[in-house]
Design an enzyme around this catalytic site. Structure first.
Site, PDB file in Angstrom:
ATOM      1  CD  GLU A   1     -19.968 -12.382  18.553  1.00 62.24           C
ATOM      2  OE1 GLU A   1     -20.994 -13.023  18.897  1.00 62.24           O
ATOM      3  OE2 GLU A   1     -19.643 -12.209  17.360  1.00 62.24           O
TER       4      GLU A   1
ATOM      5  CG  HIS B   1       8.062   9.746  -8.352  1.00 63.94           C
ATOM      6  ND1 HIS B   1       6.756   9.448  -8.681  1.00 63.94           N
ATOM      7  CD2 HIS B   1       8.726   9.847  -9.523  1.00 63.94           C
ATOM      8  CE1 HIS B   1       6.658   9.342  -9.991  1.00 63.94           C
ATOM      9  NE2 HIS B   1       7.828   9.575 -10.516  1.00 63.94           N
TER      10      HIS B   1
END
Length: 844
Positions: free
Chosen positions: A276, A802
């Site tokens: 900031e 799978h």
């Protein structure tokens, strides 16, 4: 200064990163910023955690409330709201002790009058692995000593805001282990302010800085109440720019200069920063800097060249973070070198992409399995400048096992391969029993080579590829000849020798045994003990139930969620994980369901075959097409089931290793080398080998890795990333779906509507007939759930992974690779799964 001033207040120049426990994360970072040449920080000081401790000691009633808070769960919102409100009110109304107040006001006097920012600085805030951004309060433009003291109290109290308490509960942090310091800092008359990310927070690219800027104070930007100017800067040049107003908050030259300051800060802290800043008199003032904790780490390459990495987890349907021992076992198991980052493994495919003769095969093969991976790789290639082409030498890349002539369609081949694996496993299980100490570690290292040999037998790879290629052949040709989409989905139902689908059906047989004994069912509904099998012996029907469950565990108990990580729990280790699924089968199915399901799948496959062959024979050249198709159907039904077996063999071997290693870990605990036996999971294999040899382990290393693993668990690995840290975005490049539909990869044909059950942990499964499972991924441990659902949606997956294979065999419509499915679909939503077309519709 007097000693009490030093206890309760420290100026920025007196602070460094070693003092987090005293000044919190934000305060420690400001102290470090103060020390960086060329970085300007508004003057200020920190009210230390010693002052907070004084307040907590004065408010004795808080101790009881903290105990009650610690027993709550994150979803106990009303109780959290009530207790946290009482604690905050008590802190805010407790008078600040005179010596603490004096220390604060004296520091204010030195700095002078004016407006100040008063910011919370918790000891778990703004750290490299946890940010806690926005969880605690900060105040701007506070004027006067009395007001500043009041806002210091409010910052202390914000440690117990409802959101902060909930955040700690979700992240497993105790309320007493967190302390609060407070930053008091002079306000700057800002002409502009904003946020600088020294890495792109969206893509993760470490070479692209992102700047957001607005005129005046930046608080409006942080709160989201104004639109900011946005800039992307790379190598000192603005490469993207979006200005929200006619008058930009910053000139282009100022943006570049700000990023230069940010790079200096990044270099000091050693990681990308969220900064900031504000601008006053053409001078950038830095008011805060913290690590960006959401970036996925970059695999270490050891050079400055460009690299492209493909996620192993997305191929293995297990994208969770793995512990160090699990990572090293997988790296020893697989023949291809793998890079490591964020507790995950990646394959470096740069050289294959660089070769003109190899790149097309790689993109096509990976794209067929997971189109999003293929699209991401093509995106990189289309840029033209990231992967430098090399001379076209050598043969084109092909998947392992491909290229060879398929084996004869003979079931005996599969039976022989399975028997070889079982014989090899039996030998390992027999031989490991006599090993301990360094001999055990040496044996495992050598036996892994035997496992690799068994898994890479040419005939085994040929059988796997034959099944996959037959599937692709059927889908491609039957769509061309008959307009039949994904015909192989039905043709591969109930194939023989699929050890994973057999596991799911076998649990239905266990439920048949248990269902006959009400006392057993009642006991299993309430038991929490992992040794419940022995308790069954005292119940009517208990011995039969125990034998049935134990028999299932003997064959499948080495499996578990995330089973490619040897450190994860297995069914045999925690059989209570199995109970919700097993009891669901007891409630929802009639006796003989397993046999009925398998027979139904066989019949549907047989009818589909007859239908296809009949329609083919009616075409021009139909007899030839039917003959070829029949050969492929026979091939796929003979070989497709075996594809699941090599992994079953690997996981079985892993469990043998794990049991032996845990016994060795117990010896290390008794010898005082380890604090607990699971500490071995945080050592790599060679480090464990050294610990066994020397009877010494690095406790600090183990603790650091535990902390790192916690931070990795919350990260989502990219399918494809670069050595610059960029997670390559990808799409399906399709428009054949309704507005609002969630697009994915169709892997098992059919359409089904039902209630969505969003389940992230198989142990918490609560399914009713007709439900559709929505989850992040499914590995083989999820298979027992598949018999209880009507459809499947996953965020991760491919055509031959799978979930897709088992969904086809069970005849479940399925769509995989649906990004953010578990967030876009709410639990209980009614959805429609278009398993043939490849998308999901949310109906309500």
């Amino acid at each position: 200064m007097h000693r009490y001033v030093l206890d309760y207040v420290l100026d920025f120049e007196e602070i460094d990163q070693t003092q987090v426990a005293l000044v919190g994360g934000k305060g420690a970072n400001l102290g470090e910023l103060w020390r960086i040449d060329g970085v300007h920080v508004p003057a200020g000081f920190c009210v230390t955690t010693h002052a907070f401790a004084r307040i907590m000691a004065e408010a004795r009633a808080i101790e009881d409330w903290l105990g009650r808070l610690s027993r709550l769960k994150p979803d106990d919102r009303e109780e959290i709201r009530a207790l946290s409100s009482e604690i905050r009110r008590t802190i805010e109304t407790t008078a600040i002790p005179d010596d603490v107040a004096t220390a604060i006001t004296r520091s204010l006097s030195r700095l002078g009058e004016g407006a100040y920012a008063v910011r919370s600085s918790a000891t778990t805030e703004d750290l490299p692995t946890t940010s806690f951004a926005g969880q605690h309060d900060s105040y701007l433009n506070v004027v006067g000593a009395a007001a500043i003291l009041a806002h210091v109290s409010r910052c202390w109290a914000s440690l117990f805001s409802e959101r902060a308490v909930t955040y700690r509960l979700r992240n497993g942090l105790g309320h007493r282990q967190v302390q609060m310091a407070v930053v008091v800092q002079q306000m700057v008359g800002a002409e502009a302010a904003g946020v600088l990310f020294t890495a792109d927070p969206i893509t993760g690219n470490r070479k692209v800085a992102s700047v957001e800027a607005t005129s005046g104070l930046g608080e409006a930007l942080v709160s989201g109440s104004v639109n900011a100017d946005g800039y992307k800067v790379r190598a000192g040049e603005i490469v993207a720019k979006a200005v929200s107003n006619q008058q930009p908050a910053l000139a282009d030259a100022q943006v570049v200069r700000l990023v230069e300051v940010g790079r200096r800060i990044e270099a000091h802290f050693g990681s990308p920063q969220d900064i900031e800043w504000c601008l006053a008199d053409d001078d950038f003032q830095i008011v805060q800097s913290r690590a960006i904790t959401t970036l996925f780490p970059i695999p270490a390459a050891g050079d400055n060249e460009n690299h492209v990495y493909v996620s192993v987890g997305h191929q293995q349907m297990m994208t969770d973070a793995m512990k160090p021992l699990g990572l090293s076992f997988w790296q020893m198991t697989t023949p291809r070198p793998m890079a490591e980052a964020g507790g995950r493994l990646f394959v470096d495919v740069t050289q294959i992409l660089a070769s003109p003769v190899s790149r097309a095969g790689l993109v096509a093969t990976l794209g067929k399995s997971d189109p999003l991976i293929g699209n991401a790789l093509q995106t990189i290639l289309d840029r033209g400048d990231f992967v430098r082409s090399i001379a076209a030498t050598g043969p084109a890349w092909t998947p392992p096992g491909s290229g060879a002539a398929p084996p004869e369609t003979d079931p005996a081949i599969v039976s022989e391969l399975i028997e070889r694996t079982q014989a090899s496993l039996a030998a390992t299980k027999r031989d490991v029993r006599t090993k301990s100490g360094t001999e055990l570690l040496d044996f495992i290292r050598a036996d892994i080579q035997e496992m690799r040999r068994v898994m890479s037998v040419p005939r085994s790879m040929q059988v796997v590829m034959a099944g996959m290629e037959a599937t692709w052949w059927l889908n491609d040709n039957l769509q061309t000849w008959l307009g039949e989409k994904n015909a192989a989905d039905t043709l591969t139902q109930s194939v023989p020798n699929n050890v994973t689908s057999e596991m799911g059906l076998a649990l239905l047989d266990v439920a048949d045994v248990i269902r006959r004994h009400p006392e057993v069912v009642a006991f299993l509904r309430q038991t929490l003990h992992e040794d419940f099998l022995n308790d069954l012996l005292n119940l009517p029907g208990g011995p039969d139930a125990r034998d049935a469950i134990q028999g299932w565990l003997d064959k499948y108990g080495m499996r578990g969620v995330g089973e490619i990580d040897i450190t994860r729990p297995r069914w045999s280790e925690r059989p209570t994980m199995l109970l919700p699924i097993l009891l669901g089968h007891v409630d929802n199915f009639a006796r003989g369901e397993a046999a009925r399901r398998f027979a139904q799948g066989e019949q549907e496959a047989r009818l589909k075959e007859q239908d296809i062959l009949t329609r083919l024979r009616a075409l021009s050249g139909g007899e030839r097409k039917a003959e070829e198709t029949k050969q492929m159907i026979d091939r796929v039904r003979t070989f497709a089931g075996y594809r699941e077996y090599p992994k079953y063999g690997m996981v079985s071997r892993y469990f043998i290793y794990k049991q032996a290693l845990l016994k060795e870990a117990e010896r290390l605990v008794h010898a005082g080398v380890l604090a607990e036996r699971e500490d071995i999971f945080y050592l790599r294999f060679d480090e464990l080998q050294e610990a066994v040899r020397t009877n010494h382990a690095d406790e600090r290393l183990i603790e650091d890795r535990k902390d790192a693993f916690k931070s990795y668990k919350s990260l989502e690995p990219p399918r494809v990333m670069t050595s610059e840290g960029e997670a390559i975005s990808a799409s399906y490049n399709r428009d054949d779906f309704p507005p609002g539909a969630l697009v994915g990869l169709p892997v098992s044909a059919g359409v089904v509507e039902g209630r969505a059950r969003v389940i992230l942990d198989v142990a918490n499964a609560d399914l009713r007939p007709g439900d559709i499972l929505v989850t992040a991924y499914t590995d083989p441990s999820w298979t027992p759930l598949f018999v209880a659902i009507k459809g499947l949606v996953t965020e991760v997956g491919g055509l031959m992974t799978h979930g897709a294979v088992i969904a086809r065999e069970y005849g479940l419509p399925a769509v995989v690779g649906v990004e953010h499915a578990t967030k876009s679909i709410k639990d209980g939503h009614r959805i429609r799964v278009q398993g043939t077309a490849g998308y999901v519709e949310i109906l309500d």
